[in-house]
Write a protein that holds these residues in place. Structure first.
Motif, short mmCIF file in Angstrom:
data_model
loop_
_atom_site.label_atom_id
_atom_site.label_comp_id
_atom_site.label_asym_id
_atom_site.label_seq_id
_atom_site.Cartn_x
_atom_site.Cartn_y
_atom_site.Cartn_z
N UNK A 1 0.63 9.25 -15.14
CA UNK A 1 0.46 7.74 -15.49
C UNK A 1 1.61 7.19 -16.15
N UNK A 2 2.19 7.84 -16.96
CA UNK A 2 3.50 7.34 -17.83
C UNK A 2 4.47 6.88 -16.93
N UNK A 3 4.63 7.43 -15.63
CA UNK A 3 5.88 7.27 -14.80
C UNK A 3 5.48 6.04 -13.48
N UNK A 4 4.41 6.26 -13.10
CA UNK A 4 3.92 5.49 -11.79
C UNK A 4 3.32 4.20 -12.12
N UNK A 5 3.68 3.45 -11.37
CA UNK A 5 3.06 1.94 -11.30
C UNK A 5 1.89 2.11 -10.74
N UNK A 6 0.62 1.10 -11.18
CA UNK A 6 -0.42 1.12 -10.57
C UNK A 6 -0.25 -0.08 -9.57
N UNK A 7 0.07 -0.09 -8.36
CA UNK A 7 0.59 -0.81 -7.54
C UNK A 7 -0.74 -1.90 -7.26
N UNK A 8 -0.36 -3.22 -7.01
CA UNK A 8 -1.19 -4.03 -6.66
C UNK A 8 -1.75 -3.95 -5.26
N UNK A 9 -3.02 -4.20 -4.97
CA UNK A 9 -3.88 -4.17 -3.91
C UNK A 9 -4.04 -5.76 -3.38
N UNK A 10 -3.08 -6.17 -2.61
CA UNK A 10 -2.98 -7.56 -2.51
C UNK A 10 -3.46 -8.18 -1.06
N UNK A 11 -4.04 -9.09 -1.21
CA UNK A 11 -4.34 -9.75 0.14
C UNK A 11 -3.27 -10.50 0.99
N UNK A 12 -3.28 -10.04 2.36
CA UNK A 12 -2.09 -10.76 3.16
C UNK A 12 -2.75 -11.93 3.72
N UNK A 13 -2.38 -13.18 3.52
CA UNK A 13 -2.80 -14.34 3.97
C UNK A 13 -2.32 -14.32 5.57
N UNK A 14 -1.22 -13.85 5.83
CA UNK A 14 -0.58 -13.99 7.03
C UNK A 14 -1.52 -12.92 8.21
N UNK A 15 -1.72 -11.83 7.97
CA UNK A 15 -2.25 -10.94 8.73
C UNK A 15 -3.94 -11.02 8.72
N UNK A 16 -4.46 -11.64 7.43
CA UNK A 16 -6.01 -11.78 7.79
C UNK A 16 -6.22 -12.83 8.44
N UNK A 17 -5.28 -14.03 8.67
CA UNK A 17 -5.39 -15.08 9.29
C UNK A 17 -5.34 -14.39 11.05
N UNK A 18 -4.36 -13.82 11.15
CA UNK A 18 -3.99 -13.48 12.52
C UNK A 18 -5.01 -12.60 12.97
N UNK A 19 -5.89 -11.71 12.20
CA UNK A 19 -6.88 -10.74 12.88
C UNK A 19 -8.38 -11.33 12.37
N UNK A 20 -8.55 -12.33 11.74
CA UNK A 20 -9.71 -12.80 11.29
C UNK A 20 -10.44 -11.68 10.75
N UNK A 21 -9.74 -11.43 9.84
CA UNK A 21 -10.48 -10.27 8.70
C UNK A 21 -9.64 -10.38 7.65
N UNK A 22 -10.05 -9.52 6.56
CA UNK A 22 -9.60 -9.43 5.28
C UNK A 22 -8.84 -8.29 5.23
#
Length: 422
Positions: free
Chosen positions: A24-45
């Motif tokens: 926990x002291x050395x690792x980043x809790x990385x984002x779980x981010x929405x991809x608007x580009x690929x969500x639109x492409x596949x009609x999915x989240x």
């Protein structure tokens, strides 16, 4: 660890939680981010787990630090050793620097310079980099010999319980970050440490999520092993996707993944290259080839993804900018836009002009031309690279070449010749 069958290791949630605390002291809790580009492409989240944003720009720090920090002090005094095509090396180097223990890191001679330089930077005075062998497997064998000689613990990049548990923390993070059910997880497969850990967490905490492993088409070590029903070693592999090009998967990871994965698929290297370019051009995201593999697999599930939620593990961003020309070339070849030929030119004035005026289409472009007149034959060969505006223009182009007696050979499907051009 829990043993559901004799001598078969499977990561236990309590061990994954311990790993999460340890790193926990050395690792980043990385984002779980929405991809608007690929969500639109596949009609999915479509969600990206951005492990490319770790301090060492890949998830490998998780397993490496968990393993090394769990070693007793007397072993840390002797130092550690590892073999890696790049990202695991940086994770080990970072851990050695933080824990003040000496590390020797074997890397293939073919490792991109950027990864070698980053490994030296993260390790500083605590790390020695040794370039040995053409593949990860060559480096691995040399590192094992070195470790046995000097009594150093080998930090395996994927086939190790503590490494698997470290990588499994990604799965726990995703489930903590998600604001609803996850239907699919797509993750890259090299030796299998990431998918072994991640899939174990999901099968215990989110069993309805389908886990899809993704390998490069030129290094299908896990898919081949699954078909054979046992771990096999590939004789030759395509090394372009250096972060996932291994000839033999980990035995622990094979046992776990053959039970947990819902599918194991491959994606062509050219498609991976196009994904790298798309991510940079459309989303300003820089990824390495292995980091683009999960996203490259989405096309294979386009119909299934509609209305669903899927997570892609963006595993790393250690890409050498000097590879950009090759990445673009491979993408164009995969798309059917770039083609190479041996053209038979009549040995007379005006032949090249006739080829340009009568054979090339209005939107075709010559991007490579290699010709030298060294004899007095009727025809002289030239190697010509042509970039089309549309893949559909290929057959008409070849037809015009043959009609005008310019066609010699098509080189794209002749790998022994073609490798010298790409």
């Amino acid at each position: 660890m829990s043993l559901l069958q004799k001598d078969i290791y499977r990561p236990d949630l309590k061990d994954v939680k311990k790993a999460a605390e340890r790193i926990s002291k050395v690792v980043v809790n990385t984002p779980l981010a929405d991809s608007f580009t690929y969500s639109a492409k596949y009609d999915a989240r479509i969600l990206f787990k951005r492990e490319d944003l770790q301090q060492v720009r890949s998830y490998k720090i998780r397993g490496a630090y968990n393993k090394i920090s769990s070693l007793p002090q007397e072993q840390l005094k002797k130092g550690v050793i590892c073999a890696s095509a790049g990202n695991h090396a940086q994770g080990v180097a970072f851990a050695c620097n933080k824990l003040k223990t000496k590390g020797v890191i074997y890397m293939p001679i073919t490792t991109p310079r950027q990864k070698v330089e980053q490994t030296n930077m993260f390790g500083g005075e605590w790390v020695e980099v040794v370039l040995k062998g053409d593949t990860f497997d060559d480096s691995y064998k040399n590192a094992i010999k070195h470790g046995e000689k000097f009594g150093q613990v080998f930090i395996h990049p994927f086939d190790d319980e503590k490494v698997i548990e470290g990588q499994a923390t990604i799965g726990m993070e995703i489930l903590e970050q998600a604001d609803g059910p996850i239907d699919y997880v797509f993750a890259p497969f090299g030796g299998g440490g990431l998918l072994a850990g991640l899939s174990s967490v999901f099968k215990q905490l989110s069993p309805n999520t389908k886990i899809i492993g993704v390998e490069p088409e030129g290094a299908p070590s896990m898919l081949s092993s699954m078909k054979a029903g046992k771990v096999i070693e590939l004789k030759t592999i395509e090394r372009f996707v250096d972060g996932a090009a291994v000839q033999k998967v980990g035995s622990r990871n094979f046992e776990i993944c053959k039970e947990n994965l819902d599918a194991m698929i491959t994606v062509p290297e050219g498609k991976i290259c196009q994904t790298i370019l798309d991510l940079y051009n459309k989303d300003a995201i820089v990824v390495e080839p292995a980091g683009a593999m999960a996203i490259s697999a989405l096309d294979s599930y386009a119909e299934d993804l509609k209305g669903k939620t899927a997570v892609c593990i963006v595993s790393g961003s250690n890409n050498d900018i000097t590879r950009t020309a090759e990445i673009k070339e491979r993408a164009l070849l995969y798309a059917g836009i770039k083609h190479y030929f041996i053209i038979s030119f009549p040995q007379r004035a005006g032949a090249l002009r006739e080829f340009v005026d009568k054979v090339l289409g209005p939107n075709d472009d010559i991007t490579h031309f290699e010709y030298s007149k060294k004899h007095h034959r009727e025809n002289g060969p030239a190697v010509v690279g042509i970039e089309l505006n549309d893949p559909a223009d290929f057959e008409p182009l070849v037809a015009r070449m043959k009609k005008k007696n310019f066609f010699g050979e098509y080189l794209n499907d002749k790998p022994n010749l073609f490798q010298f051009l790409v």
